[in-house]
Design a protein around this motif. Structure first.
Motif, PDB file in Angstrom:
ATOM      1  N   GLY A   1     -89.992 -27.957 -78.570  1.00  0.00           N
ATOM      2  CA  GLY A   1     -88.924 -27.443 -77.730  1.00  0.00           C
ATOM      3  C   GLY A   1     -87.647 -27.118 -78.488  1.00  0.00           C
ATOM      4  N   PRO A   2     -86.655 -26.563 -77.784  1.00  0.00           N
ATOM      5  CA  PRO A   2     -85.403 -26.128 -78.417  1.00  0.00           C
ATOM      6  C   PRO A   2     -84.531 -27.271 -78.916  1.00  0.00           C
ATOM      7  CG  PRO A   2     -85.277 -25.882 -76.031  1.00  0.00           C
ATOM      8  CD  PRO A   2     -86.697 -26.220 -76.350  1.00  0.00           C
ATOM      9  N   ALA A   3     -84.850 -28.498 -78.547  1.00  0.00           N
ATOM     10  CA  ALA A   3     -84.108 -29.664 -79.048  1.00  0.00           C
ATOM     11  C   ALA A   3     -85.029 -30.565 -79.867  1.00  0.00           C
ATOM     12  CB  ALA A   3     -83.482 -30.448 -77.895  1.00  0.00           C
ATOM     13  N   GLY A   4     -86.115 -29.988 -80.398  1.00  0.00           N
ATOM     14  CA  GLY A   4     -87.104 -30.772 -81.128  1.00  0.00           C
ATOM     15  C   GLY A   4     -86.997 -30.589 -82.625  1.00  0.00           C
ATOM     16  N   HIS A   5     -88.063 -30.020 -83.219  1.00  0.00           N
ATOM     17  CA  HIS A   5     -88.136 -29.884 -84.674  1.00  0.00           C
ATOM     18  C   HIS A   5     -88.536 -28.467 -85.062  1.00  0.00           C
ATOM     19  CE1 HIS A   5     -87.621 -34.131 -85.711  1.00  0.00           C
ATOM     20  NE2 HIS A   5     -88.284 -34.395 -84.597  1.00  0.00           N
ATOM     21  N   LEU A   6     -88.122 -28.042 -86.252  1.00  0.00           N
ATOM     22  CA  LEU A   6     -88.360 -26.685 -86.724  1.00  0.00           C
ATOM     23  C   LEU A   6     -89.793 -26.536 -87.227  1.00  0.00           C
ATOM     24  CD1 LEU A   6     -86.331 -24.310 -86.825  1.00  0.00           C
ATOM     25  CD2 LEU A   6     -86.136 -24.728 -89.289  1.00  0.00           C
ATOM     26  N   SER A   7     -90.479 -25.513 -86.751  1.00  0.00           N
ATOM     27  CA  SER A   7     -91.867 -25.267 -87.151  1.00  0.00           C
ATOM     28  C   SER A   7     -91.925 -24.555 -88.498  1.00  0.00           C
ATOM     29  CB  SER A   7     -92.566 -24.399 -86.100  1.00  0.00           C
ATOM     30  OG  SER A   7     -92.022 -23.079 -86.114  1.00  0.00           O
ATOM     31  N   ASN A   8     -93.106 -24.529 -89.093  1.00  0.00           N
ATOM     32  CA  ASN A   8     -93.297 -23.788 -90.342  1.00  0.00           C
ATOM     33  C   ASN A   8     -92.902 -22.312 -90.216  1.00  0.00           C
ATOM     34  OD1 ASN A   8     -94.290 -26.126 -91.500  1.00  0.00           O
ATOM     35  ND2 ASN A   8     -96.436 -25.499 -91.421  1.00  0.00           N
TER      36      ASN A   8
ATOM     37  N   LEU B   1     -84.423 -27.918 -96.053  1.00  0.00           N
ATOM     38  CA  LEU B   1     -84.681 -27.277 -94.779  1.00  0.00           C
ATOM     39  C   LEU B   1     -85.926 -27.848 -94.111  1.00  0.00           C
ATOM     40  CD1 LEU B   1     -83.983 -24.970 -92.760  1.00  0.00           C
ATOM     41  CD2 LEU B   1     -85.366 -23.455 -94.204  1.00  0.00           C
ATOM     42  N   GLU B   2     -85.797 -28.173 -92.843  1.00  0.00           N
ATOM     43  CA  GLU B   2     -86.934 -28.743 -92.118  1.00  0.00           C
ATOM     44  C   GLU B   2     -88.073 -27.739 -91.961  1.00  0.00           C
ATOM     45  OE1 GLU B   2     -87.542 -31.616 -88.423  1.00  0.00           O
ATOM     46  OE2 GLU B   2     -86.469 -29.802 -87.844  1.00  0.00           O
ATOM     47  N   SER B   3     -89.286 -28.202 -92.249  1.00  0.00           N
ATOM     48  CA  SER B   3     -90.518 -27.455 -91.971  1.00  0.00           C
ATOM     49  C   SER B   3     -91.473 -28.470 -91.354  1.00  0.00           C
ATOM     50  CB  SER B   3     -91.072 -26.842 -93.263  1.00  0.00           C
ATOM     51  OG  SER B   3     -92.103 -25.911 -92.988  1.00  0.00           O
ATOM     52  N   ASN B   4     -91.203 -28.843 -90.124  1.00  0.00           N
ATOM     53  CA  ASN B   4     -91.789 -30.047 -89.535  1.00  0.00           C
ATOM     54  C   ASN B   4     -93.254 -29.929 -89.185  1.00  0.00           C
ATOM     55  OD1 ASN B   4     -92.226 -31.494 -86.540  1.00  0.00           O
ATOM     56  ND2 ASN B   4     -91.371 -32.824 -88.132  1.00  0.00           N
ATOM     57  N   HIS B   5     -93.632 -28.839 -88.499  1.00  0.00           N
ATOM     58  CA  HIS B   5     -94.992 -28.816 -87.971  1.00  0.00           C
ATOM     59  C   HIS B   5     -95.600 -27.414 -87.986  1.00  0.00           C
ATOM     60  CE1 HIS B   5     -92.358 -27.839 -84.537  1.00  0.00           C
ATOM     61  NE2 HIS B   5     -93.380 -27.122 -84.081  1.00  0.00           N
ATOM     62  N   ASP B   6     -96.914 -27.401 -88.056  1.00  0.00           N
ATOM     63  CA  ASP B   6     -97.702 -26.196 -87.847  1.00  0.00           C
ATOM     64  C   ASP B   6     -97.993 -26.106 -86.354  1.00  0.00           C
ATOM     65  OD1 ASP B   6     -99.697 -24.032 -88.826  1.00  0.00           O
ATOM     66  OD2 ASP B   6    -100.899 -25.351 -87.542  1.00  0.00           O
TER      67      ASP B   6
ATOM     68  N   THR C   1     -76.208 -29.454 -84.648  1.00  0.00           N
ATOM     69  CA  THR C   1     -77.601 -29.002 -84.646  1.00  0.00           C
ATOM     70  C   THR C   1     -78.227 -29.297 -83.294  1.00  0.00           C
ATOM     71  OG1 THR C   1     -78.275 -31.129 -85.604  1.00  0.00           O
ATOM     72  CG2 THR C   1     -77.931 -29.299 -87.124  1.00  0.00           C
ATOM     73  N   PRO C   2     -79.164 -28.444 -82.833  1.00  0.00           N
ATOM     74  CA  PRO C   2     -79.823 -28.645 -81.538  1.00  0.00           C
ATOM     75  C   PRO C   2     -80.983 -29.634 -81.651  1.00  0.00           C
ATOM     76  CG  PRO C   2     -80.523 -26.567 -82.494  1.00  0.00           C
ATOM     77  CD  PRO C   2     -79.534 -27.151 -83.442  1.00  0.00           C
ATOM     78  N   HIS C   3     -80.725 -30.877 -81.306  1.00  0.00           N
ATOM     79  CA  HIS C   3     -81.732 -31.930 -81.384  1.00  0.00           C
ATOM     80  C   HIS C   3     -81.480 -32.903 -80.241  1.00  0.00           C
ATOM     81  CE1 HIS C   3     -84.925 -34.078 -83.309  1.00  0.00           C
ATOM     82  NE2 HIS C   3     -84.194 -35.127 -83.629  1.00  0.00           N
ATOM     83  N   ASP C   4     -82.519 -33.602 -79.822  1.00  0.00           N
ATOM     84  CA  ASP C   4     -82.361 -34.520 -78.688  1.00  0.00           C
ATOM     85  C   ASP C   4     -81.766 -35.847 -79.151  1.00  0.00           C
ATOM     86  OD1 ASP C   4     -84.587 -35.263 -80.106  1.00  0.00           O
ATOM     87  OD2 ASP C   4     -85.931 -35.378 -78.376  1.00  0.00           O
ATOM     88  N   ALA C   5     -80.562 -35.749 -79.675  1.00  0.00           N
ATOM     89  CA  ALA C   5     -79.799 -36.900 -80.140  1.00  0.00           C
ATOM     90  C   ALA C   5     -78.389 -36.783 -79.557  1.00  0.00           C
ATOM     91  CB  ALA C   5     -79.759 -36.933 -81.667  1.00  0.00           C
ATOM     92  N   ALA C   6     -77.591 -37.823 -79.765  1.00  0.00           N
ATOM     93  CA  ALA C   6     -76.271 -37.855 -79.131  1.00  0.00           C
ATOM     94  C   ALA C   6     -75.351 -36.763 -79.667  1.00  0.00           C
ATOM     95  CB  ALA C   6     -75.642 -39.227 -79.341  1.00  0.00           C
ATOM     96  N   GLU C   7     -75.304 -36.582 -80.970  1.00  0.00           N
ATOM     97  CA  GLU C   7     -74.449 -35.549 -81.580  1.00  0.00           C
ATOM     98  C   GLU C   7     -74.917 -35.337 -83.022  1.00  0.00           C
ATOM     99  OE1 GLU C   7     -69.686 -34.510 -82.354  1.00  0.00           O
ATOM    100  OE2 GLU C   7     -70.274 -36.479 -81.586  1.00  0.00           O
ATOM    101  N   SER C   8     -76.054 -34.688 -83.166  1.00  0.00           N
ATOM    102  CA  SER C   8     -76.650 -34.516 -84.494  1.00  0.00           C
ATOM    103  C   SER C   8     -75.960 -33.393 -85.263  1.00  0.00           C
ATOM    104  CB  SER C   8     -78.150 -34.222 -84.371  1.00  0.00           C
ATOM    105  OG  SER C   8     -78.359 -33.024 -83.650  1.00  0.00           O
ATOM    106  N   VAL C   9     -76.007 -33.517 -86.590  1.00  0.00           N
ATOM    107  CA  VAL C   9     -75.341 -32.529 -87.435  1.00  0.00           C
ATOM    108  C   VAL C   9     -76.162 -32.238 -88.690  1.00  0.00           C
ATOM    109  CG1 VAL C   9     -72.951 -32.986 -86.738  1.00  0.00           C
ATOM    110  CG2 VAL C   9     -73.992 -34.383 -88.544  1.00  0.00           C
ATOM    111  N   GLY C  10     -75.866 -31.094 -89.288  1.00  0.00           N
ATOM    112  CA  GLY C  10     -76.283 -30.764 -90.636  1.00  0.00           C
ATOM    113  C   GLY C  10     -75.052 -30.789 -91.515  1.00  0.00           C
ATOM    114  N   TYR C  11     -75.242 -30.612 -92.828  1.00  0.00           N
ATOM    115  CA  TYR C  11     -74.125 -30.716 -93.762  1.00  0.00           C
ATOM    116  C   TYR C  11     -74.177 -29.634 -94.833  1.00  0.00           C
ATOM    117  CZ  TYR C  11     -73.276 -35.466 -91.969  1.00  0.00           C
ATOM    118  OH  TYR C  11     -73.008 -36.544 -91.162  1.00  0.00           O
ATOM    119  N   ILE C  12     -72.989 -29.231 -95.265  1.00  0.00           N
ATOM    120  CA  ILE C  12     -72.803 -28.436 -96.478  1.00  0.00           C
ATOM    121  C   ILE C  12     -71.976 -29.290 -97.429  1.00  0.00           C
ATOM    122  CG2 ILE C  12     -71.948 -26.303 -97.499  1.00  0.00           C
ATOM    123  CD1 ILE C  12     -74.066 -25.745 -95.457  1.00  0.00           C
TER     124      ILE C  12
ATOM    125  N   GLY D   1     -84.421 -27.907 -83.153  1.00  0.00           N
ATOM    126  CA  GLY D   1     -85.437 -27.098 -82.498  1.00  0.00           C
ATOM    127  C   GLY D   1     -85.387 -25.640 -82.902  1.00  0.00           C
ATOM    128  N   PHE D   2     -84.195 -25.186 -83.280  1.00  0.00           N
ATOM    129  CA  PHE D   2     -84.012 -23.817 -83.765  1.00  0.00           C
ATOM    130  C   PHE D   2     -82.769 -23.815 -84.648  1.00  0.00           C
ATOM    131  CE2 PHE D   2     -81.543 -24.187 -79.903  1.00  0.00           C
ATOM    132  CZ  PHE D   2     -80.362 -23.520 -80.168  1.00  0.00           C
TER     133      PHE D   2
END
Length: 270
Positions: free
Chosen positions: A189-196, A165-170, A121-132, A147-148
């Motif tokens: 930004g593209p390595a931040g959080h997903l907007s509404n 699913l993240e819906s972090n900010h307006d 996942t695109p985040h400002d972390a070392a190696e972030s992931v999502g899961y199934i 971020g996206f």
């Protein structure tokens, strides 16, 4: 009590932790709150720490690993983390070195009867992931802190019956809110959080591909409101197949969300 369910223990900027249960296989996703809070939440479900099968970490930020040190001291369940996450944690907390089950993003593995697929996942972390998580033909997706929505992750998430699913900010609340400008840029930004709005667009894509329950998660306390997040996503789903949309609260859910054929919300008393 349902045999397969998801239960959010904490969700938001101050801490994140959720429980996935599939017929006796109990998996925590992140440890962003104290061990005491986790223990109390599990007890409400009739579970103890010894019932846990594994922990999956998404990344090393404190709101996802706050309870990790005490967990490693008190619980024997394996904790899985990407190589980058494990190395970042070991730099901050040397005792973590050698204590984590390390994998590379994109890896697939099993926790008892549950298949686990990770994706970057695109985040400002070392190696972030999502899961199934897959069990008995039911697919569950977990996607926050990004971020996206990346193309590979989106492809994997399609077909999941239930998705966190993240819906972090307006965007407007973030723009006029109290955060300093650099932090606003980081969140948006593209390595931040997903907007509404971005969450809503992807939610519609998911529903077109079989998702029937969406749990909106990681809402910002200062830059969002549950009603706004719900309104945006529900508006995007008009005219599409039925889908239940709920918000994961900052504290424990009042109800668990059952998974698979019996997908619905049910009370803790079952």
């Amino acid at each position: 009590m349902a045999q397969r369910y998801y239960y959010s223990i904490a969700s938001g900027s101050s801490g994140n932790c959720g429980l996935y249960m599939a017929e006796g296989t109990a998996i925590l996703i992140d440890l962003g709150v104290s061990l005491r809070k986790i223990t109390t939440a599990l007890a409400a479900l009739g579970l103890g720490m010894d019932d846990l099968s594994a922990v999956l970490l998404t990344h090393e930020h404190i709101d996802h690993v706050k309870g990790l040190p005490m967990f490693l001291k008190k619980c024997g369940a394996p904790v899985f983390a990407t190589r980058g996450t494990a190395e970042a944690l070991a730099e901050k907390e040397p005792f973590c070195a050698g204590r984590l089950h390390v994998f590379d993003s994109g890896a697939r593995f099993r926790v008892r009867g549950v298949g686990v697929t990770s994706f970057a996942t695109p985040h400002d972390a070392a190696e972030s992931v999502g899961y199934i998580l897959e069990h008995g033909g039911s697919r569950f997706g977990y996607l926050t802190d990004l971020g996206f929505v990346p193309r590979d992750g989106a492809a994997l998430m399609r077909g999941c019956e239930t998705v966190v699913l993240e819906s972090n900010h307006d965007p407007y609340m973030l723009q006029v809110g109290p955060y300093p400008y650099p932090l606003k840029m980081r969140v948006a930004g593209p390595a931040g959080h997903l907007s509404n709005p971005d969450c809503a667009v992807f939610a519609a894509d998911l529903v077109k591909n079989g998702t029937r329950t969406i749990i909106l998660a990681h809402l910002s306390e200062k830059n969002n409101m549950p009603a706004l997040a719900l309104q945006q996503t529900r508006a995007a789903l008009r005219g599409l197949p039925p889908c239940k949309v709920i918000v994961a609260p900052r504290a424990c859910m009042e109800q668990m969300v059952t998974l698979g054929e019996e997908e619905a919300a049910c009370s803790l008393s079952g």
